[in-house]
Enzyme design. Structure first.
Site, PDB file in Angstrom:
ATOM      1  N   ARG A  82      60.443  16.616   1.150  1.00 42.56           N
ATOM      2  CA  ARG A  82      60.482  18.070   0.954  1.00 42.56           C
ATOM      3  C   ARG A  82      59.155  18.703   1.343  1.00 42.56           C
ATOM      4  O   ARG A  82      59.142  19.853   1.770  1.00 42.56           O
ATOM      5  CB  ARG A  82      60.760  18.398  -0.520  1.00 42.56           C
ATOM      6  CG  ARG A  82      62.143  18.022  -0.973  1.00 42.56           C
ATOM      7  CD  ARG A  82      62.362  18.460  -2.398  1.00 42.56           C
ATOM      8  NE  ARG A  82      62.061  19.886  -2.530  1.00 42.56           N
ATOM      9  CZ  ARG A  82      62.022  20.537  -3.666  1.00 42.56           C
ATOM     10  NH1 ARG A  82      62.250  19.913  -4.793  1.00 42.56           N
ATOM     11  NH2 ARG A  82      61.753  21.824  -3.704  1.00 42.56           N
TER      12      ARG A  82
ATOM     13  N   LYS B   1      53.681  24.188   3.605  1.00 38.89           N
ATOM     14  CA  LYS B   1      55.059  24.431   3.136  1.00 38.89           C
ATOM     15  C   LYS B   1      55.131  25.736   2.353  1.00 38.89           C
ATOM     16  O   LYS B   1      56.006  26.560   2.580  1.00 38.89           O
ATOM     17  CB  LYS B   1      55.500  23.275   2.232  1.00 38.89           C
ATOM     18  CG  LYS B   1      56.775  23.569   1.465  1.00 38.89           C
ATOM     19  CD  LYS B   1      57.169  22.433   0.532  1.00 38.89           C
ATOM     20  CE  LYS B   1      56.479  22.424  -0.805  1.00 38.89           C
ATOM     21  NZ  LYS B   1      57.090  23.217  -1.872  1.00 38.89           N
ATOM     22  N   ASN B   2      54.203  25.918   1.411  1.00 37.23           N
ATOM     23  CA  ASN B   2      54.321  27.048   0.492  1.00 37.23           C
ATOM     24  C   ASN B   2      53.927  28.382   1.121  1.00 37.23           C
ATOM     25  O   ASN B   2      54.058  29.426   0.488  1.00 37.23           O
ATOM     26  CB  ASN B   2      53.511  26.781  -0.784  1.00 37.23           C
ATOM     27  CG  ASN B   2      54.184  25.715  -1.636  1.00 37.23           C
ATOM     28  OD1 ASN B   2      55.335  25.339  -1.371  1.00 37.23           O
ATOM     29  ND2 ASN B   2      53.479  25.216  -2.634  1.00 37.23           N
TER      30      ASN B   2
ATOM     31  N   ASP C  67      49.097  21.796  -8.038  1.00 38.48           N
ATOM     32  CA  ASP C  67      49.776  20.942  -7.053  1.00 38.48           C
ATOM     33  C   ASP C  67      48.929  19.743  -6.627  1.00 38.48           C
ATOM     34  O   ASP C  67      49.387  18.911  -5.837  1.00 38.48           O
ATOM     35  CB  ASP C  67      50.185  21.757  -5.819  1.00 38.48           C
ATOM     36  CG  ASP C  67      51.338  22.698  -6.114  1.00 38.48           C
ATOM     37  OD1 ASP C  67      51.974  22.550  -7.167  1.00 38.48           O
ATOM     38  OD2 ASP C  67      51.603  23.588  -5.283  1.00 38.48           O
TER      39      ASP C  67
ATOM     40  N   CYS D 203      61.831  21.615  -8.522  1.00 36.69           N
ATOM     41  CA  CYS D 203      61.252  20.404  -9.119  1.00 36.69           C
ATOM     42  C   CYS D 203      61.379  20.429 -10.639  1.00 36.69           C
ATOM     43  O   CYS D 203      61.347  21.496 -11.256  1.00 36.69           O
ATOM     44  CB  CYS D 203      59.762  20.323  -8.775  1.00 36.69           C
ATOM     45  SG  CYS D 203      59.443  19.826  -7.101  1.00 36.69           S
TER      46      CYS D 203
ATOM     47  N   ARG E  71      60.331  27.174 -15.762  1.00 35.75           N
ATOM     48  CA  ARG E  71      60.135  28.069 -14.631  1.00 35.75           C
ATOM     49  C   ARG E  71      61.123  29.250 -14.609  1.00 35.75           C
ATOM     50  O   ARG E  71      62.002  29.326 -13.759  1.00 35.75           O
ATOM     51  CB  ARG E  71      60.203  27.279 -13.316  1.00 35.75           C
ATOM     52  CG  ARG E  71      59.176  26.172 -13.267  1.00 35.75           C
ATOM     53  CD  ARG E  71      59.266  25.385 -11.997  1.00 35.75           C
ATOM     54  NE  ARG E  71      58.566  26.021 -10.901  1.00 35.75           N
ATOM     55  CZ  ARG E  71      58.621  25.567  -9.649  1.00 35.75           C
ATOM     56  NH1 ARG E  71      59.341  24.526  -9.348  1.00 35.75           N
ATOM     57  NH2 ARG E  71      57.944  26.175  -8.705  1.00 35.75           N
TER      58      ARG E  71
HETATM   59  C1  EPZ Z   1      54.446  28.184  -6.504  1.00 36.03           C
HETATM   60  O1  EPZ Z   1      55.526  28.087  -7.405  1.00 36.03           O
HETATM   61  C2  EPZ Z   1      54.487  26.924  -5.660  1.00 36.03           C
HETATM   62  N1  EPZ Z   1      55.756  26.861  -4.943  1.00 36.03           N
HETATM   63  C3  EPZ Z   1      54.330  25.711  -6.551  1.00 36.03           C
HETATM   64  O2  EPZ Z   1      54.295  24.563  -5.738  1.00 36.03           O
HETATM   65  C4  EPZ Z   1      53.000  25.820  -7.313  1.00 36.03           C
HETATM   66  O3  EPZ Z   1      52.897  24.752  -8.207  1.00 36.03           O
HETATM   67  C5  EPZ Z   1      52.967  27.139  -8.091  1.00 36.03           C
HETATM   68  O4  EPZ Z   1      53.203  28.256  -7.184  1.00 36.03           O
HETATM   69  C6  EPZ Z   1      51.631  27.392  -8.779  1.00 36.03           C
HETATM   70  O5  EPZ Z   1      50.607  27.376  -7.839  1.00 36.03           O
HETATM   71  C7  EPZ Z   1      55.887  27.475  -3.778  1.00 36.03           C
HETATM   72  O6  EPZ Z   1      54.996  28.175  -3.303  1.00 36.03           O
HETATM   73  C8  EPZ Z   1      57.162  27.292  -3.028  1.00 36.03           C
HETATM   74  P1  EPZ Z   1      54.402  30.533 -10.258  1.00 36.03           P
HETATM   75  P2  EPZ Z   1      56.002  29.349  -8.240  1.00 36.03           P
HETATM   76  O7  EPZ Z   1      55.393  31.639 -10.290  1.00 36.03           O
HETATM   77  O8  EPZ Z   1      55.799  30.555  -7.434  1.00 36.03           O
HETATM   78  C9  EPZ Z   1      55.556  31.038 -14.874  1.00 36.03           C
HETATM   79  C10 EPZ Z   1      54.983  22.450  -4.975  1.00 36.03           C
HETATM   80  O9  EPZ Z   1      54.897  21.285  -5.429  1.00 36.03           O
HETATM   81  N2  EPZ Z   1      56.532  32.082 -14.516  1.00 36.03           N
HETATM   82  O10 EPZ Z   1      53.030  30.833  -9.793  1.00 36.03           O
HETATM   83  O11 EPZ Z   1      57.358  29.021  -8.725  1.00 36.03           O
HETATM   84  C11 EPZ Z   1      55.947  29.665 -14.386  1.00 36.03           C
HETATM   85  O12 EPZ Z   1      56.919  29.073 -15.215  1.00 36.03           O
HETATM   86  C12 EPZ Z   1      55.362  23.601  -5.862  1.00 36.03           C
HETATM   87  O13 EPZ Z   1      54.809  22.734  -3.780  1.00 36.03           O
HETATM   88  C13 EPZ Z   1      57.183  32.752 -15.517  1.00 36.03           C
HETATM   89  O14 EPZ Z   1      56.965  32.518 -16.708  1.00 36.03           O
HETATM   90  O15 EPZ Z   1      54.987  29.301  -9.444  1.00 36.03           O
HETATM   91  C14 EPZ Z   1      54.612  28.957 -14.375  1.00 36.03           C
HETATM   92  O16 EPZ Z   1      54.318  28.518 -15.666  1.00 36.03           O
HETATM   93  C15 EPZ Z   1      55.725  23.186  -7.242  1.00 36.03           C
HETATM   94  N3  EPZ Z   1      58.105  33.716 -15.179  1.00 36.03           N
HETATM   95  C16 EPZ Z   1      53.637  30.074 -13.988  1.00 36.03           C
HETATM   96  O17 EPZ Z   1      54.331  31.300 -14.221  1.00 36.03           O
HETATM   97  C17 EPZ Z   1      58.376  34.015 -13.879  1.00 36.03           C
HETATM   98  O18 EPZ Z   1      59.225  34.884 -13.638  1.00 36.03           O
HETATM   99  C18 EPZ Z   1      53.197  30.059 -12.534  1.00 36.03           C
HETATM  100  O19 EPZ Z   1      54.330  29.905 -11.709  1.00 36.03           O
HETATM  101  C19 EPZ Z   1      57.692  33.336 -12.862  1.00 36.03           C
HETATM  102  C20 EPZ Z   1      56.767  32.353 -13.203  1.00 36.03           C
END
Ligand code: EPZ
Length: 427
Positions: free
Chosen positions: A406, A22-23, A314, A124, A129
């Site tokens: 999803r 998915k991701n 995840d 989610c 986030r």
């Molecule tokens: C991706 O989310 C995945 N989603 C998530 O999977 C996964 O948990 C996550 O990466 C971490 O591996 C998809 O690929 C669609 P991040 P993403 O930006 O990109 C902070 C699932 O269940 N952050 O790597 O949204 C954020 O809050 C989902 O399939 C900021 O602070 O995650 C988090 O603490 C859930 N500011 C950390 O970075 C920003 O602008 C990592 O988030 C962006 C992120």
């Protein structure tokens, strides 16, 4: 509303085919906005998030044809996406609010159409986030961005230009977005502290097939030399490492012997090592990864979630479900999201013993779980309840399974094919 009903106690034996990730599928679909030529994606999983993103992309003018939509097939589908023209650069709240990844259209829209108006995302319920790192990164490429009535409004008059982006923390989404945007920027972009998740690598490899110039793929530093245009390509979505890890934990939980067909061990090394330490036999075979556990107890193991190549957030909920039946005490530390323990209260309904203190969950294994009525709160949390239900005595009902749909393709079919007593109850 659909529910999953399962009766615990069966060991799992046989083969589970692993779907496309998915991701990876989501950013790959979004990459179609970067070119007027068709992008053909193979091995696309049949998931609610994929369907939702189709709607969002169609709103921007992407023509999408899906081949092989047959409901009983387990092979991934082939999808052709053609963005001959971008007809609308707004991604409205109604379409974007349910799925965070839809915010990622901001990168390609800015790069190709030099403007984007994208609703701030939902997704989610696992923490706040924010999107600050996306906006900072795009600003380094020359974008002017303001927040207006819940929308990020971005412009790049004359187009984006190369820049240096240093992420203060690893972010998968912002790495995808800045990388996609940089492919069409004038000059060279360097992204430091880039995410190295296999889904980022998969997107980078597809972009290269489309004519992008990217160095450092699979490392923390990506160097992207902008080109005038990208072209069409054909790309197969990487197998889903989180689906793999989920079924690996299910097999370790129930005992038995399951081959996860098409799984790639190199994308899941940290989690497979942890599973081996719990007492499961993990074998890499040409056709996938085999998980086998005999009747011995599940050993407790401590885990911290980390960006790739560390143990993935995840899989945290699924691993916690496994640890509820360990022979001792394990500590799980969630370092990526601040509120990703919503499954704890639901696991407690099975009789699990879990205490949360800040980032750390302490799980004391219990000799037996008892079936219960539980409710899914997010995608990975939901599937942790299924894993618990697989060994719980008696019947378990998992409510609100739209979260599962999803991200898990035909979960009940895949699990019942290897011996689980599980069914979907509709209505
Ligand atoms: C991706 O989310 C995945 N989603 C998530 O999977 C996964 O948990 C996550 O990466 C971490 O591996 C998809 O690929 C669609 P991040 P993403 O930006 O990109 C902070 C699932 O269940 N952050 O790597 O949204 C954020 O809050 C989902 O399939 C900021 O602070 O995650 C988090 O603490 C859930 N500011 C950390 O970075 C920003 O602008 C990592 O988030 C962006 C992120």
């Amino acid at each position: 509303m659909d529910r999953i009903r399962l009766v615990g106690g069966n060991t799992l034996r046989g083969e589970i085919p692993i779907s496309g990730a998915k991701n990876a599928a989501l950013p790959l679909m979004i990459a179609s906005l970067l070119t007027r030529e068709p992008l053909v994606l193979e091995n696309v999983p049949r998931l609610a998030d994929v369907n939702q993103l189709e709607k969002i992309l169609e709103n921007h003018g992407v023509d999408i044809a899906v081949h092989g939509r047959k409901p009983i097939q387990l092979e991934g589908q082939r999808m052709t996406l053609e963005a001959a023209e971008i007809v609308d650069t707004t991604a409205p709240y109604e379409l974007v609010s349910t799925m965070r990844a839809s915010f990622w259209v901001i990168g390609p829209l800015l790069a190709r159409a030099h403007e984007a108006r994208v609703s701030l995302p939902g997704g989610c319920a696992i923490g706040t986030r924010p999107v600050d790192l996306f906006l900072d990164g795009l600003r380094q490429l020359g974008a002017e961005i303001e927040i207006d009535e819940g929308y990020a409004v971005a412009r790049a008059p004359g187009g984006l230009r190369g820049g240096r982006v240093v992420f203060p923390k690893v972010t998968v989404g912002a790495t995808h977005v800045v990388m996609m945007a940089a492919t069409l920027a004038k000059g060279t972009t360097v992204i430091e502290n880039a995410a190295m998740e296999p889904e980022v690598t998969d997107l980078a490899e597809c972009l290269v097939k489309m004519g992008a110039k990217i160095d450092g793929i699979g490392t923390r530093t990506l160097t992207i030399e902008g080109v005038d245009e990208l072209h069409g390509a054909t790309h197969s979505v990487v197998p889903d490492r989180i689906e793999t890890g989920t079924y690996a934990m299910a097999a370790a939980m129930t005992g038995g012997d399951v081959l996860l067909r098409d799984a790639r061990a190199e994308h899941l090394r940290a989690a497979l090592d942890v599973l081996a330490r719990t007492g499961a036999d993990v074998t890499e075979e040409a056709s996938g990864v085999r998980i086998h556990r005999n009747g011995n107890g599940i050993q407790p193991v401590d885990v911290d979630t980390e960006p790739f190549p560390g143990f993935p957030t995840d899989l945290q909920a699924q691993f916690m479900a496994l640890m509820t039946r360990s022979t001792g005490v394990s500590h799980i530390r969630e370092t990526i999201f601040e509120n990703r323990y919503m499954h704890v209260a639901e696991l407690a309904r099975f009789g699990a013993d879990i205490k949360v203190d800040g980032q750390v969950a302490t799980v004391t294994g219990v000799p037996q779980l008892k079936g219960a009525q539980v409710m899914a709160t997010d995608l990975r949390a939901s599937v942790s309840l299924v894993i618990a239900g697989l060994v719980a005595s008696g019947e378990t009902t998992v409510n609100r399974i739209y979260h599962l749909d999803r991200g898990f393709e035909r979960l009940e079919d895949k699990l019942s094919a290897v011996g689980a007593e599980i069914e979907r109850v509709t209505g």
